[in-house]
Design a protein around this motif. Structure first.
Motif, PDB file in Angstrom:
ATOM      1  N   ASP A  86       1.051  -1.465   0.213  1.00 17.43           N
ATOM      2  CA  ASP A  86       0.087   0.274  -0.364  1.00 17.43           C
ATOM      3  C   ASP A  86       0.714   1.163   0.042  1.00 17.43           C
ATOM      4  O   ASP A  86       1.637   1.541   0.534  1.00 17.43           O
TER       5      ASP A  86
ATOM      6  N   LEU B  84      -7.345   2.900   0.491  1.00 20.40           N
ATOM      7  CA  LEU B  84      -6.319   2.526   0.210  1.00 20.40           C
ATOM      8  C   LEU B  84      -5.618   2.259  -0.965  1.00 20.40           C
ATOM      9  O   LEU B  84      -6.630   1.564  -1.733  1.00 20.40           O
TER      10      LEU B  84
ATOM     11  N   SER C 165      -2.495   1.003  -3.641  1.00 18.95           N
ATOM     12  CA  SER C 165      -1.881  -0.011  -3.390  1.00 18.95           C
ATOM     13  C   SER C 165      -1.095   0.179  -4.893  1.00 18.95           C
ATOM     14  O   SER C 165      -1.796   0.593  -5.950  1.00 18.95           O
TER      15      SER C 165
END
Length: 524
Positions: free
Chosen positions: A364, A380, A382
């Motif tokens: 991430d 998140l 990534s």
């Protein structure tokens, strides 16, 4: 009777006829005078001499070239003043000074292109004003200030440009107890021939903003975070090459930002502050050597390291964010290593301890806390897949969905406007939200004063400031930041200090730059 005429008088009781001439200069050449009034055509330039008790003066096709301050001080008793078909083009400040009894002022069919904002100052008895059929494209704000007795205003026949310069006039008209004849717009083309009184002031966009350079902070930085401690705003910078978290405060004497305290933190990527009453905490996320928590229990003490944070999980942190879950403060640290994992750290007693591991093995690069449907969410970004949205349920974050068509997103931010949630997704390779953003590491939304801005920082071009246009729901270009140019910007933040607004730009390959936010009234 001409101004040079002779009047024969029979003196009662004496039987004597005498010749009487009007006092010299009381009725100039080319003027016709009666007891209370004068009409002049082709007379010399002002000022000229009239009887100080004159009540009415008309100047028609005269040689008057300009109306200067105090042009009528010698005839303070005037009740009516008329200018028609003259050649003057400018009316200066205080041109009618001393005419406190003037009730009627007609300035019609002249060549006036401008009028000073204080030209009508002192006309406290004025009831009728006409500026009709001149060459006025605009009128200065506050031209009618102090003219509380006005009942009739005629502005017709002027080529008004219906841009921001007439906004004050549109706002003034409904506030006065006077009939106002305004006429039609001469421009811009979209409003040509439209009556001024049909214009809606709410449709005018007459406020601009500008970000101008204010100060440079010498070292490069990866993150910048504002916070308030003991009622005073502060800024903390993560400076990896200097190996520190640097806290800045405002110097009221020098009117600049100055270093207040620094925390040794080698290879730091993020310094995240948290204020709990009298206590100040700073999470220093570091690439090597372990992430640390620094604490100041009370004012007057210096910050000191109190805890090493999740050394087996946070192997290569890339970002840290603060969020509140069920009334408790937590940090989420995005980890970009294959062996580590993004970790949620929540307060437990004096420290912060792992509550949940998220998104293991996905490398991430960025975390963003947001609220949707009244519940905490976490987004998140990534390096291995599209951004994933988690929602808080049952004391944990659970995966909810991913963001479609958003591959290669490096960083994510969000803002809310008009009940909608907007995501700012940054692609280093590719474009962000259909904006040309190749080489960008940050797309940062900021609400400054009344403006929702978004700043796109680029490694290869000037950083762009965009502003959300509520009517369109789109971000429109506002300005470029610089000079000085930003070198590899990584984070932006704003802070209000001493009634002034500042934008901080943390740069990876250059010094941090500070810009001041200015509001500009285009209707002034």
């Amino acid at each position: 009777m001409g101004g040079a005429g002779i009047l024969l008088l029979l003196l009662a009781g004496a039987g004597v006829v005498v010749a009487w001439r009007p006092p010299k200069g009381k009725c100039p050449l080319r003027c016709s005078c009666s007891k209370d009034s004068a009409l002049c055509e082709g007379s010399p330039d002002l000022p000229v001499s009239f009887s100080p008790t004159l009540l009415s003066l008309s100047l028609v096709r005269t040689g008057v070239t300009q109306l200067k301050a105090g042009s009528f001080l010698r005839i303070p008793s005037l009740h009516l003043l008329l200018f028609t078909s003259n050649s003057f083009s400018v009316i200066e400040d205080d041109a009618f000074a001393g005419l406190s009894h003037l009730q009627y002022l007609f300035i019609e069919d002249n060549e006036i292109g401008s009028i000073s904002k204080n030209a009508l100052r002192g006309l406290r008895s004025l009831t009728h004003l006409s500026l009709a059929n001149n060459h006025l494209e605009t009128l200065p704000r506050f031209l009618f200030r102090g003219l509380d007795t006005l009942t009739h205003v005629d502005l017709r026949g002027n080529p008004f440009q219906c841009d921001c310069r007439v906004l004050w006039l549109l706002q003034w008209m409904p506030t006065v107890n006077a009939s106002v004849g305004t006429g039609a717009c001469a421009g811009p083309a979209s409003l040509s021939h439209m009556q001024l009184h049909h214009l809606d002031p709410k449709t005018f966009k007459c406020r601009a903003i500008e970000l101008s350079w204010f100060q440079t902070v010498g070292e490069s930085a990866l993150s910048v975070e504002p916070f308030s401690y003991q009622g005073e705003p502060h800024i903390v910078l993560a400076q990896p090459f200097a190996g520190r978290c640097l806290i800045l405060s405002w110097d009221y004497s020098l009117q600049r930002f100055r270093p207040e305290e620094e925390l040794p933190a080698a290879s730091v990527v993020s310094c995240k502050p948290l204020v709990l009453g009298p206590s100040l905490f700073v999470l220093a996320a570091r690439l090597w050597g372990g992430s640390q928590l620094w604490a100041r229990p009370s004012p007057g003490l210096r910050l000191a390291p109190t805890q090493t944070l999740a050394p087996r999980r946070l192997l290569r942190p890339n970002d840290a964010e603060l969020l509140w879950l069920e009334g408790q403060p937590c940090f989420v640290v995005a980890d970009a290593s294959k062996a580590g994992s993004t970790t949620l750290l929540c307060r437990d007693g004096p420290g912060f301890y792992p509550h949940q591991s998220l998104h293991a093995w996905h490398r991430d690069t960025d975390a963003e806390a947001l609220e949707l449907d009244g519940r905490p969410h976490l987004l998140l970004a990534s390096a291995s897949q599209r951004p994933v949205l988690f929602h808080w349920t049952g004391g944990r974050f659970e995966r909810r969905t991913d963001i479609p068509e958003a591959e290669d997103v490096y960083a994510t931010r969000h803002f809310q406007a008009g009940g909608d949630v907007f995501l700012c997704l940054t692609r280093y390779i590719g474009d962000s939200m259909q904006l040309p953003s190749r080489g960008a590491h940050v797309f940062q939304p900021l609400l400054i004063a009344r403006d929702q801005l978004a700043i796109l920082g680029s490694d290869f071009a000037f950083s762009q400031v965009l502003r959300l246009e509520p009517d369109k729901g789109l971000l429109e270009p506002l300005q470029e930041l610089g000079p000085p140019a930003l070198v590899a910007p990584r984070a932006f933040a704003h802070i209000t200090m001493a009634g002034r607004r500042f934008l901080f730009a943390a740069c990876f390959k250059g010094p941090t730059q500070i810009y001041q936010h200015h509001e500009i009234d285009l209707s002034a």
